[in-house]
Each structure stands twice: as C-alpha cells, then as structure tokens.
Scaffold this active site. Structure first.
Site, mmCIF file in Angstrom:
data_model
loop_
_atom_site.group_PDB
_atom_site.id
_atom_site.type_symbol
_atom_site.label_atom_id
_atom_site.label_comp_id
_atom_site.label_asym_id
_atom_site.label_seq_id
_atom_site.Cartn_x
_atom_site.Cartn_y
_atom_site.Cartn_z
ATOM 1 N N GLU A 122 28.682 43.751 31.545
ATOM 2 C CA GLU A 122 28.817 44.838 30.584
ATOM 3 C C GLU A 122 28.733 44.270 29.177
ATOM 4 O OE1 GLU A 122 33.402 46.008 29.366
ATOM 5 O OE2 GLU A 122 32.787 46.310 31.416
ATOM 6 N N HIS B 189 39.897 43.381 36.523
ATOM 7 C CA HIS B 189 39.575 44.131 37.746
ATOM 8 C C HIS B 189 40.237 43.536 38.986
ATOM 9 C CE1 HIS B 189 35.480 45.358 35.713
ATOM 10 N NE2 HIS B 189 36.515 45.954 35.160
ATOM 11 N N ASN C 150 32.310 47.953 37.573
ATOM 12 C CA ASN C 150 33.667 48.335 37.194
ATOM 13 C C ASN C 150 34.227 49.272 38.271
ATOM 14 O OD1 ASN C 150 31.536 48.224 35.092
ATOM 15 N ND2 ASN C 150 33.279 47.833 33.794
HETATM 16 P P1 FDA Z 1 46.409 51.325 38.305
HETATM 17 O O1 FDA Z 1 46.707 49.941 37.854
HETATM 18 O O2 FDA Z 1 45.501 52.151 37.486
HETATM 19 O O3 FDA Z 1 47.774 52.138 38.433
HETATM 20 C C1 FDA Z 1 48.928 51.617 39.026
HETATM 21 C C2 FDA Z 1 50.139 52.281 38.381
HETATM 22 O O4 FDA Z 1 51.281 52.032 39.192
HETATM 23 C C3 FDA Z 1 50.462 51.726 36.996
HETATM 24 O O5 FDA Z 1 50.673 52.801 36.105
HETATM 25 C C4 FDA Z 1 51.720 50.900 37.228
HETATM 26 O O6 FDA Z 1 52.586 50.883 36.095
HETATM 27 C C5 FDA Z 1 52.372 51.620 38.391
HETATM 28 N N1 FDA Z 1 53.208 50.770 39.242
HETATM 29 C C6 FDA Z 1 52.874 49.583 39.793
HETATM 30 N N2 FDA Z 1 53.868 49.109 40.554
HETATM 31 C C7 FDA Z 1 54.867 50.017 40.487
HETATM 32 C C8 FDA Z 1 56.182 50.088 41.053
HETATM 33 N N3 FDA Z 1 56.650 49.126 41.852
HETATM 34 N N4 FDA Z 1 56.962 51.165 40.763
HETATM 35 C C9 FDA Z 1 56.491 52.145 39.949
HETATM 36 N N5 FDA Z 1 55.260 52.129 39.384
HETATM 37 C C10 FDA Z 1 54.464 51.086 39.650
HETATM 38 N N6 FDA Z 1 37.615 49.813 35.349
HETATM 39 C C11 FDA Z 1 36.494 50.548 35.262
HETATM 40 O O7 FDA Z 1 36.054 51.100 36.276
HETATM 41 N N7 FDA Z 1 35.850 50.693 34.068
HETATM 42 C C12 FDA Z 1 36.278 50.075 32.926
HETATM 43 O O8 FDA Z 1 35.677 50.230 31.855
HETATM 44 C C13 FDA Z 1 37.450 49.278 33.011
HETATM 45 N N8 FDA Z 1 37.914 48.606 31.918
HETATM 46 C C14 FDA Z 1 39.153 47.985 31.980
HETATM 47 C C15 FDA Z 1 39.720 47.464 30.812
HETATM 48 C C16 FDA Z 1 41.013 46.950 30.844
HETATM 49 C C17 FDA Z 1 41.626 46.384 29.586
HETATM 50 C C18 FDA Z 1 41.749 46.947 32.057
HETATM 51 C C19 FDA Z 1 43.156 46.398 32.124
HETATM 52 C C20 FDA Z 1 41.184 47.453 33.199
HETATM 53 C C21 FDA Z 1 39.887 47.976 33.179
HETATM 54 N N9 FDA Z 1 39.315 48.528 34.316
HETATM 55 C C22 FDA Z 1 38.133 49.209 34.230
HETATM 56 C C23 FDA Z 1 40.002 48.452 35.619
HETATM 57 C C24 FDA Z 1 40.663 49.767 36.033
HETATM 58 O O9 FDA Z 1 41.476 50.263 34.995
HETATM 59 C C25 FDA Z 1 41.491 49.514 37.310
HETATM 60 O O10 FDA Z 1 40.599 49.081 38.317
HETATM 61 C C26 FDA Z 1 42.207 50.761 37.795
HETATM 62 O O11 FDA Z 1 43.096 51.255 36.810
HETATM 63 C C27 FDA Z 1 42.970 50.492 39.078
HETATM 64 O O12 FDA Z 1 43.436 51.719 39.587
HETATM 65 P P2 FDA Z 1 44.649 51.770 40.600
HETATM 66 O O13 FDA Z 1 44.857 53.189 40.981
HETATM 67 O O14 FDA Z 1 44.404 50.784 41.680
HETATM 68 O O15 FDA Z 1 45.924 51.205 39.811
#
Ligand code: FDA
Length: 501
Positions: free
Chosen positions: A356, A442, A480
């Site tokens: 990207e 990721h 992504n």
């Molecule tokens: P996700 O991480 O979204 O959600 C998990 C949630 O559960 C969080 O809110 C967390 O706080 C909560 N949680 C965890 N453990 C817990 C517990 N024990 N008790 C209570 N709550 C808890 N992807 C993409 O497709 N395009 C993009 O442009 C980008 N760019 C990007 C930039 C940056 C800076 C990051 C950090 C990430 C990306 N990504 C991305 C990745 C994408 O954001 C990521 O793959 C998804 O958010 C993952 O989705 P999930 O539902 O798996 O978990």
C-alpha cells in the site's frame, strides 16, 4: 437456578464483535457487549473527540507515558513522539519479544484507528488460505454483504489525478510504473465525498488534517457509525465499556462464566465482576481472543480446547519502508491520511507482495515515498501461556520478520534500480533501519478456522462458544484484512443463528 446477564455475550467491539452484535440483535437475541476501551463520543476541552498525529495527547495511546508512533524518527531525530499522561487512549502498541502489534481500543476496535483500506483478496488466494470454505458463497454473498454494511467507496479518479492531497500517491505510482509494476486503486471506508468537501474548504478537515491512527473526528465510517449503530438500533444490545474480560469458564449447567475487571481512567481495577450467558462470541481480535483461549486451556478452565488454539499466528507479512525520491519528484506538504492505491505484485509467484502506498502527513515536503508491504511470508508462530504474568508470550522471532523484509526488499530494490533512487535510513530509529521489522498492523491467527474451530467458527470441544474475529485467519490474507474478517463473521453468524440458536 443461575440467571444469565443476557442470553448472548460478545467480547470486543471490532469487526468480528460488531457483526455478531448486529445479527444477534436483529434475530431478537438480547446481547451484552463487553469492550475494554472507551466509547469515543465525547469531545475534550479542545472540542474534539480524537487528537491528531501532529499533536498527540493522552487520548492517543492506551496507557503509555510516551507515544509510540510507527515512524519513530525523522532525519534520525526523536521529533515524532511526545510525552503523554497514561490514559485509556485509542491506539495500543502491544509488545511481545520480537514483535509489537498495533491495535485499536474502544467501541469499534481497529476501525477507529486504521487506514480504512477495504480490500477484497484475490479469490484464488482466499481459496488457498481457506480450503474448506465455499468461495462462491464468500464472493457471491458474504463479501458483498460486508462491503455494503461497511460503507466501502472509492476515490473519484479525476479528483485523485488533480488534487495536491494525493500527489504522494501519484509520485509513488510513477516510480512503480518505471519498474514495470502494476498499481491498483483500493477502496476505503472513508467518505470520499466528504474528503472532497474538506479539500474545497467546505467541511471540517479530518483525513486532510493529519487524523488517522489516533482516530478521525470526521469522514470515516468506523464501526460505531455502521454495524454498531445498527446493532444498538435493534434495541437488543447493551454495551459495557472499560471492562476487560480476564477469564472464561463453564458453569456446571453448561452456561458461560466470565471474570471481568472494570477499570477507571487511570487503569486501576475498580470492580471485579462475573457475567453469565448461554452463547458466548469472542471478538477480541487476534491478540485478545488468542490470549483468552490460551489462558483458559492452559490454566485448566477449558482443558478440552484444541491444541491448535494459540497457533497459526502471523503479521500478514507486514513490513514498512520508505524511499527517497529525487528533488524534482515531490510528494507534497499536503497528504491525505487515507491510502487509495497499492502496488500489486501478488501474481509474481516467485515473490508475492502487495504494497500500500502510505502517506507521511507531517505538513512539509519530505520527498519520502512510504509503503506498508504485505508479503506472502509463510512463517507462523504461537502464543503460549505464561503463568508468571498470567498472560501470553508470542513465539515470533527476528528471523521470521527477516523473511518479510527480504521479500519486500526484492520489490523495492527493483523500484530503486529503475528510478536510480535509494531507501530512507532515518525513519525507524537511530540504527539506520530501512525496513520496519519490529511492528505490524495486521495480526492474524491464533484460533484458525477449521483447526481450533469447526468451519464456521464454533470452538472445538465447547458447544455455544464462537470466534468471529481476525484470529480465524491463518496468518496471511494477502491484502488488508478487515473486509475478510467482516465477511467471515457474516458467514458464521448466518449459520449459527440458523442452526444453533
Ligand atoms: P479488533 O482489534 O478490531 O477488535 C477487538 C476489540 O476487542 C478491541 O476493541 C479490543 O479493545 C477488544 N478486546 C480485546 N480483548 C478484550 C478483552 N479481553 N475484554 C474486552 N475487550 C477486549 N485493516 C484493513 O483492512 N485496512 C486498513 O487500512 C488497515 N489499517 C490499519 C492501520 C492501523 C494503525 C491498525 C492498528 C490496523 C489496521 N488494519 C487495517 C487492521 C484492522 O484494523 C484489523 O485487522 C481489524 O481491526 C481486526 O478486527 P478484529 O475484529 O479481529 O479485532
């Protein structure tokens, strides 16, 4: 007899959790969602909910004393990061031995902090990674359903070609084309109509005001505006924030018991609670869900969990790199924070990479082309339980990161050769590091579909326990990941609601 707090509990409010909550709510199932981060809907004293990357404050990061931005330095100077007060901010950087992982914290999970790139993988690569999933159903039904709900849209090509805000992308495209490489537009969930108004000066700037990894105040269709808003609209969803699930166990009658810590804004545990439900959906993300299940298995709370729980983890082959352009190839002082283009060399079977074209939105000309490369790194690692910390360790090694770097380097060496350009050595700390090999965006895997679960995310060994998040994806998806995570969760929820509830 024991009484459930709600028939269904969803842990976490990212993509996997949000899909579960909406589809449960629509089916009339009363659901409790537990999220460790905050609900980001209240403006601070500056009138904004989120801070920008240019002026980070306590809202930026999850309980840190100093920000930990991906680009550690500029011209080797430690000018990027700022001291902050520890606070439940929106972006976390979780440190394991050889890998740090960025994740979002708050209602909406990663959707609050990510670049919004909404990419559907090649059908052939999806089939390779998920051999037991019906690709026709995925591409005919679940991907389109996910994209529609997420609000995926594309930049207007004519505006893209003319706006100063995407000069950085056009410059990187030219460099790729000089090396004979293909670039492709990628969709996004940022509202490009809104962005054009920002550029015209008729709307408050967000993507054009250096807002992204610490949250966007406008323009972005994060999950709180899409799936979660709709889920709350069903009237069946209750949301508890600043509550972290610590333990999962099973009551004698088969119900689920959750041990939960409620924290305050200083991080102190102010209450320890127990919740009960009949159906439990884990959406804590690759890190969160893997940790909960590995701990449950290895402390003996859920001993029948599959040995593959915790395994199959990788970074999606992530590595970040910067190139230095010639003085006449400017990238622009003004850069939109939402990426809209990638270099697509995935079809190169000898060295598949999708890179990207990332912004470096710091408000002055840098001549830097920055990239987040996704490589087909075959390495995988496992989470293991660490009794001393009651947490998990990640077995990822520096040598495994070196595989991603070597693949990305092959591609960017080609680009540098064709353009007579060099890498930037000043962006990732004092060691003149060219490739960022110590962090990823990721995280994928840890509870892989068809191994730790059945083919629909039902956890093996335990009825009425489900995983709906990125831990299902076996370490790599080539693009992504959030559209894939969302589509898989749609597929799981349709099946579970029809057969199990
Ligand atoms: P996700 O991480 O979204 O959600 C998990 C949630 O559960 C969080 O809110 C967390 O706080 C909560 N949680 C965890 N453990 C817990 C517990 N024990 N008790 C209570 N709550 C808890 N992807 C993409 O497709 N395009 C993009 O442009 C980008 N760019 C990007 C930039 C940056 C800076 C990051 C950090 C990430 C990306 N990504 C991305 C990745 C994408 O954001 C990521 O793959 C998804 O958010 C993952 O989705 P999930 O539902 O798996 O978990």
């Amino acid at each position: 007899p024991a009484v459930d707090n709600a028939p269904a509990i969803v842990v976490g409010s990212g993509y996997g959790g949000a899909v579960a909550a909406l589809r449960l709510g629509q089916a009339g199932v009363r659901t409790l969602m537990i999220e460790m981060g905050q609900l980001w809907n209240t403006a601070g004293s500056d009138g904004k909910v989120f801070c920008s990357t240019a002026a980070p404050d306590k809202r930026s990061m999850w309980f840190k004393t100093r920000t930990e931005a991906p680009l550690a330095s500029f011209l080797w100077l430690d000018v990027v990061n700022k001291d902050i007060t520890p606070y439940p901010g929106v972006l976390d950087r979780v440190h394991y031995d050889n890998m740090s992982v960025y994740v979002g914290r708050g209602v909406g999970g990663g959707s609050l902090v990510n670049g919004g790139m909404a990419v559907t993988p090649l059908q052939s690569y999806f089939a390779e990674q998920f051999p037991t999933v019906d690709v026709n159903a995925m591409y005919g039904t679940y991907y389109p359903r996910a994209r529609a709900m997420l609000g995926v849209n594309t930049v207007d090509p004519a505006w893209f070609e003319s706006t100063e805000w995407y000069r950085f992308t056009r410059t990187s495209r030219k460099a790729a084309a000089n090396a004979g490489l293909r670039t492709t537009f990628v969709p996004n969930v940022y509202d490009f109509g809104y962005m054009q108004q920002e550029a015209a000066g008729t709307a408050t700037k967000s993507a054009l005001a250096q807002e992204v990894i610490y949250g966007n105040n406008h323009g972005k269709k994060s999950l709180d505006k899409t799936y979660l808003a709709a889920a709350l609209g069903t009237g069946n969803l209750t949301l508890h924030t600043l509550e972290k699930v610590r333990s999962i166990s099973r009551a004698a009658d088969g119900g689920w018991l959750l041990g939960v810590d409620r924290i305050d804004a200083t991080g102190a545990v102010v209450e320890t609670k127990q919740y009960r439900c009949t159906y439990l959906f884990l959406g804590g993300g690759s890190l969160g869900t893997s940790e909960l299940l590995v701990r449950a298995r290895d402390t003996g709370a859920l001993p029948a969990l599959d040995p593959s729980v915790g395994a199959g983890w990788s970074t999606n082959g992530n590595t970040m790199v910067g190139r230095a352009n010639h003085i006449w190839d400017t990238t622009g002082a003004n850069q939109a924070t939402m990426p809209v283009m990638g270099i697509d060399d995935w079809a190169n079977t000898a060295n598949p990479v999708f890179a990207e074209i990332a912004p470096l939105p710091i408000g002055f000309e840098t001549w830097v082309s920055l990239y987040l490369a996704i490589t087909k790194n075959p390495q995988r690692a496992s989470f293991t339980y660490d009794a001393a910390s009651d947490g998990v360790k990640l077995g990822w090694t520096a040598a495994q990161s070196a595989v991603s770097v070597a693949m990305a380097k092959k591609l960017f060496d080609r680009i540098n050769l064709a353009n007579a350009t060099i890498y930037r050595y000043d962006l990732f700390g004092s060691g003149s590091k060219v490739f960022a090999d110590d962090f990823c965006y990721h995280p994928l895997g840890g509870c892989v579909l068809g191994r730790a679960t059945d083919d629909w995310g039902r956890v093996k060994g335990y009825p009425r326990l489900y995983v709906t998040d990125g831990s299902l994806v076996p370490g790599n998806i080539g693009v992504n990941p959030f559209v894939t995570i969302t589509a898989l969760a749609e597929r799981t929820m349709e099946r579970v609601l029809a057969e199990d509830m």
